[in-house]
Design a protein around this motif. Structure first.
Motif, PDB file in Angstrom:
ATOM      1  N   TYR A  50       0.814  -1.210   0.000  1.00 18.72           N
ATOM      2  CA  TYR A  50       0.000   0.000   0.000  1.00 18.72           C
ATOM      3  C   TYR A  50       0.854   1.269   0.000  1.00 18.72           C
ATOM      4  O   TYR A  50       1.782   1.425   0.795  1.00 18.72           O
ATOM      5  N   ASN A  51       0.527   2.165  -0.928  1.00 19.74           N
ATOM      6  CA  ASN A  51       1.123   3.494  -1.059  1.00 19.74           C
ATOM      7  C   ASN A  51       2.471   3.514  -1.771  1.00 19.74           C
ATOM      8  O   ASN A  51       3.055   4.581  -1.953  1.00 19.74           O
ATOM      9  N   GLU A  52       3.004   2.361  -2.170  1.00 18.73           N
ATOM     10  CA  GLU A  52       4.232   2.370  -2.960  1.00 18.73           C
ATOM     11  C   GLU A  52       3.922   2.893  -4.364  1.00 18.73           C
ATOM     12  O   GLU A  52       2.855   2.626  -4.919  1.00 18.73           O
ATOM     13  N   THR A  53       4.863   3.627  -4.931  1.00 24.97           N
ATOM     14  CA  THR A  53       4.633   4.278  -6.216  1.00 24.97           C
ATOM     15  C   THR A  53       5.464   3.631  -7.318  1.00 24.97           C
ATOM     16  O   THR A  53       6.453   2.945  -7.060  1.00 24.97           O
ATOM     17  N   TYR A  54       5.044   3.894  -8.554  1.00 26.65           N
ATOM     18  CA  TYR A  54       5.694   3.260  -9.696  1.00 26.65           C
ATOM     19  C   TYR A  54       5.484   4.089 -10.961  1.00 26.65           C
ATOM     20  O   TYR A  54       4.573   4.922 -11.039  1.00 26.65           O
ATOM     21  N   THR A  55       6.355   3.858 -11.935  1.00 23.98           N
ATOM     22  CA  THR A  55       6.170   4.426 -13.268  1.00 23.98           C
ATOM     23  C   THR A  55       5.597   3.346 -14.175  1.00 23.98           C
ATOM     24  O   THR A  55       5.857   2.155 -13.984  1.00 23.98           O
ATOM     25  N   ILE A  56       4.823   3.772 -15.149  1.00 24.14           N
ATOM     26  CA  ILE A  56       4.201   2.846 -16.097  1.00 24.14           C
ATOM     27  C   ILE A  56       5.023   2.842 -17.377  1.00 24.14           C
ATOM     28  O   ILE A  56       5.200   3.875 -18.023  1.00 24.14           O
ATOM     29  N   GLU A  71      -4.492  -3.753 -14.719  1.00 20.12           N
ATOM     30  CA  GLU A  71      -4.854  -2.339 -14.758  1.00 20.12           C
ATOM     31  C   GLU A  71      -5.981  -2.015 -13.786  1.00 20.12           C
ATOM     32  O   GLU A  71      -6.032  -0.913 -13.234  1.00 20.12           O
ATOM     33  N   ASN A  72      -6.878  -2.977 -13.540  1.00 17.36           N
ATOM     34  CA  ASN A  72      -7.979  -2.682 -12.615  1.00 17.36           C
ATOM     35  C   ASN A  72      -7.517  -2.618 -11.160  1.00 17.36           C
ATOM     36  O   ASN A  72      -8.305  -2.304 -10.272  1.00 17.36           O
ATOM     37  N   GLN A  73      -6.228  -2.910 -10.907  1.00 19.72           N
ATOM     38  CA  GLN A  73      -5.658  -2.741  -9.571  1.00 19.72           C
ATOM     39  C   GLN A  73      -4.711  -1.547  -9.515  1.00 19.72           C
ATOM     40  O   GLN A  73      -4.062  -1.317  -8.498  1.00 19.72           O
ATOM     41  N   ALA A  74      -4.648  -0.796 -10.611  1.00 18.34           N
ATOM     42  CA  ALA A  74      -3.770   0.371 -10.675  1.00 18.34           C
ATOM     43  C   ALA A  74      -4.515   1.620 -10.215  1.00 18.34           C
ATOM     44  O   ALA A  74      -5.742   1.695 -10.280  1.00 18.34           O
ATOM     45  N   TYR A  75      -3.753   2.592  -9.749  1.00 15.92           N
ATOM     46  CA  TYR A  75      -4.308   3.896  -9.390  1.00 15.92           C
ATOM     47  C   TYR A  75      -3.341   4.947  -9.912  1.00 15.92           C
ATOM     48  O   TYR A  75      -2.181   4.994  -9.510  1.00 15.92           O
ATOM     49  N   TYR A  76      -3.820   5.785 -10.836  1.00 18.70           N
ATOM     50  CA  TYR A  76      -2.967   6.772 -11.479  1.00 18.70           C
ATOM     51  C   TYR A  76      -2.799   8.008 -10.604  1.00 18.70           C
ATOM     52  O   TYR A  76      -3.745   8.448  -9.948  1.00 18.70           O
ATOM     53  N   ILE A  77      -1.592   8.550 -10.600  1.00 14.27           N
ATOM     54  CA  ILE A  77      -1.319   9.798  -9.892  1.00 14.27           C
ATOM     55  C   ILE A  77      -0.588  10.742 -10.840  1.00 14.27           C
ATOM     56  O   ILE A  77      -0.044  10.325 -11.865  1.00 14.27           O
ATOM     57  N   SER A  78      -0.556  12.014 -10.492  1.00 14.22           N
ATOM     58  CA  SER A  78       0.115  13.006 -11.331  1.00 14.22           C
ATOM     59  C   SER A  78       1.627  12.933 -11.134  1.00 14.22           C
ATOM     60  O   SER A  78       2.120  12.396 -10.138  1.00 14.22           O
ATOM     61  N   GLN A  79       2.357  13.508 -12.078  1.00 15.60           N
ATOM     62  CA  GLN A  79       3.814  13.556 -11.944  1.00 15.60           C
ATOM     63  C   GLN A  79       4.211  14.402 -10.739  1.00 15.60           C
ATOM     64  O   GLN A  79       5.201  14.114 -10.065  1.00 15.60           O
ATOM     65  N   GLU A  80       3.429  15.434 -10.442  1.00 12.10           N
ATOM     66  CA  GLU A  80       3.731  16.289  -9.290  1.00 12.10           C
ATOM     67  C   GLU A  80       3.712  15.486  -7.996  1.00 12.10           C
ATOM     68  O   GLU A  80       4.609  15.609  -7.158  1.00 12.10           O
ATOM     69  N   ILE A  81       2.698  14.652  -7.831  1.00 14.72           N
ATOM     70  CA  ILE A  81       2.623  13.817  -6.631  1.00 14.72           C
ATOM     71  C   ILE A  81       3.758  12.798  -6.622  1.00 14.72           C
ATOM     72  O   ILE A  81       4.413  12.572  -5.604  1.00 14.72           O
ATOM     73  N   PHE A  82       4.017  12.198  -7.782  1.00  8.53           N
ATOM     74  CA  PHE A  82       5.074  11.189  -7.883  1.00  8.53           C
ATOM     75  C   PHE A  82       6.437  11.774  -7.524  1.00  8.53           C
ATOM     76  O   PHE A  82       7.254  11.121  -6.865  1.00  8.53           O
ATOM     77  N   LYS A 115       4.009  14.770  -0.779  1.00  4.51           N
ATOM     78  CA  LYS A 115       2.668  14.613  -1.336  1.00  4.51           C
ATOM     79  C   LYS A 115       2.333  13.140  -1.555  1.00  4.51           C
ATOM     80  O   LYS A 115       1.184  12.737  -1.428  1.00  4.51           O
ATOM     81  N   ARG A 116       3.344  12.334  -1.890  1.00  2.89           N
ATOM     82  CA  ARG A 116       3.085  10.908  -2.100  1.00  2.89           C
ATOM     83  C   ARG A 116       2.542  10.269  -0.832  1.00  2.89           C
ATOM     84  O   ARG A 116       1.666   9.420  -0.872  1.00  2.89           O
ATOM     85  N   TYR A 117       3.108  10.665   0.317  1.00  3.61           N
ATOM     86  CA  TYR A 117       2.796   9.964   1.548  1.00  3.61           C
ATOM     87  C   TYR A 117       1.962  10.786   2.524  1.00  3.61           C
ATOM     88  O   TYR A 117       1.751  10.390   3.650  1.00  3.61           O
ATOM     89  N   ASN A 118       1.488  11.946   2.091  1.00  3.95           N
ATOM     90  CA  ASN A 118       0.672  12.777   2.959  1.00  3.95           C
ATOM     91  C   ASN A 118      -0.767  12.284   2.946  1.00  3.95           C
ATOM     92  O   ASN A 118      -1.300  11.899   1.910  1.00  3.95           O
ATOM     93  N   ALA A 119      -1.411  12.290   4.101  1.00  8.38           N
ATOM     94  CA  ALA A 119      -2.777  11.780   4.203  1.00  8.38           C
ATOM     95  C   ALA A 119      -3.750  12.552   3.318  1.00  8.38           C
ATOM     96  O   ALA A 119      -4.799  12.030   2.939  1.00  8.38           O
ATOM     97  N   ASP A 120      -3.421  13.804   2.967  1.00 12.61           N
ATOM     98  CA  ASP A 120      -4.318  14.580   2.118  1.00 12.61           C
ATOM     99  C   ASP A 120      -4.481  13.952   0.741  1.00 12.61           C
ATOM    100  O   ASP A 120      -5.445  14.222   0.031  1.00 12.61           O
TER     101      ASP A 120
END
Length: 234
Positions: free
Chosen positions: A32-38, A61-72, A77-82
């Protein structure tokens, strides 16, 4: 959810597979919460590269969650509860090693945090590619335990064996890593010294066995041949 080139695990575990199919070998897991590039998209599958260790594999793909480059690009921001509003109404078990998970105050020495974390997995079953107490492999165990000491290790034992400095038998101590070889001399196993003559490792299950300069002994039988010892400190 707009597609981007970046993602984040929003499930407690996301399997990573060798090929883009559910029947393929699981090579690792996202926590949970680990990030990755596609890197690539193929029908309903994504080939990804984990940010924390550079490991690659396929996720559904149905287990993926997309985030912006700014968050990445911004750890806060990656790990902030907001950032996790999507999860607010969900209940899930967070496994050790997930960002946000902690086990001891920072005042505890890193090596003690690592050893304590590793011991929490005792009696967990062995699972190739696993990184949780529901099933874990030898290198996954070391990776997760060392993360609790704020030390990031690569995913595989052969890569972990390249870190730190080599230690001779007799000068090793608690928290050092022991690497083991197969008949061809290739690294195929890793364990953590809890004391000069005891080692914690995952083989069939996570357990503590005795060790000599020859290797690991389980119930008086030699099971793994020692290659060398390394001390990883950052």
């Amino acid at each position: 959810m707009q597609k981007t080139n970046y993602g984040q695990a929003r499930l407690s575990i996301v399997p990573m597979r060798a090929k883009p199919q559910h029947s393929s070998e699981m090579v690792s897991q996202l926590l949970y919460n680990e990030t990755y590039t596609i890197l690539e998209e193929q029908e309903e599958w994504l080939r990804i590269e984990c940010l924390h260790d550079g490991y690659q594999g396929w996720i559904a793909e149905n287990q993926a969650y997309y985030i912006s480059q700014e968050i990445f690009d911004t750890p806060f921001k990656r790990y902030n509860a907001d950032v996790i509003e999507w999860d607010q109404q969900l209940e899930m078990n967070l496994f050790m090693g997930s960002p946000f998970y902690d086990i001891a105050p920072n005042l505890v020495p890193p090596i003690e945090r690592i050893c304590h974390a590793a011991q929490q997995f005792i009696n967990s079953p062995y699972l190739w590619g696993g990184r949780t107490g529901a099933g874990i492999d030898c290198s996954g165990l070391m990776q997760v335990a060392f993360r609790m000491g704020h030390i990031l290790l690569p995913r595989d034992a052969s890569l972990q064996a390249k870190l730190g400095k080599k230690i001779s038998w007799g000068t090793h101590k608690r928290g050092d890593l022991a690497f083991f070889k197969n008949k061809d001399g290739k690294i195929n196993h890793v364990g953590l010294f809890l004391s000069p003559d005891s080692i914690l490792h995952a083989s069939a299950w996570v357990r503590v066995d005795s060790i000599t300069k020859i290797g690991i002994f389980h119930k008086n039988s030699a099971t793994h041949e020692l290659a060398f010892i390394r001390r990883v400190r950052f």
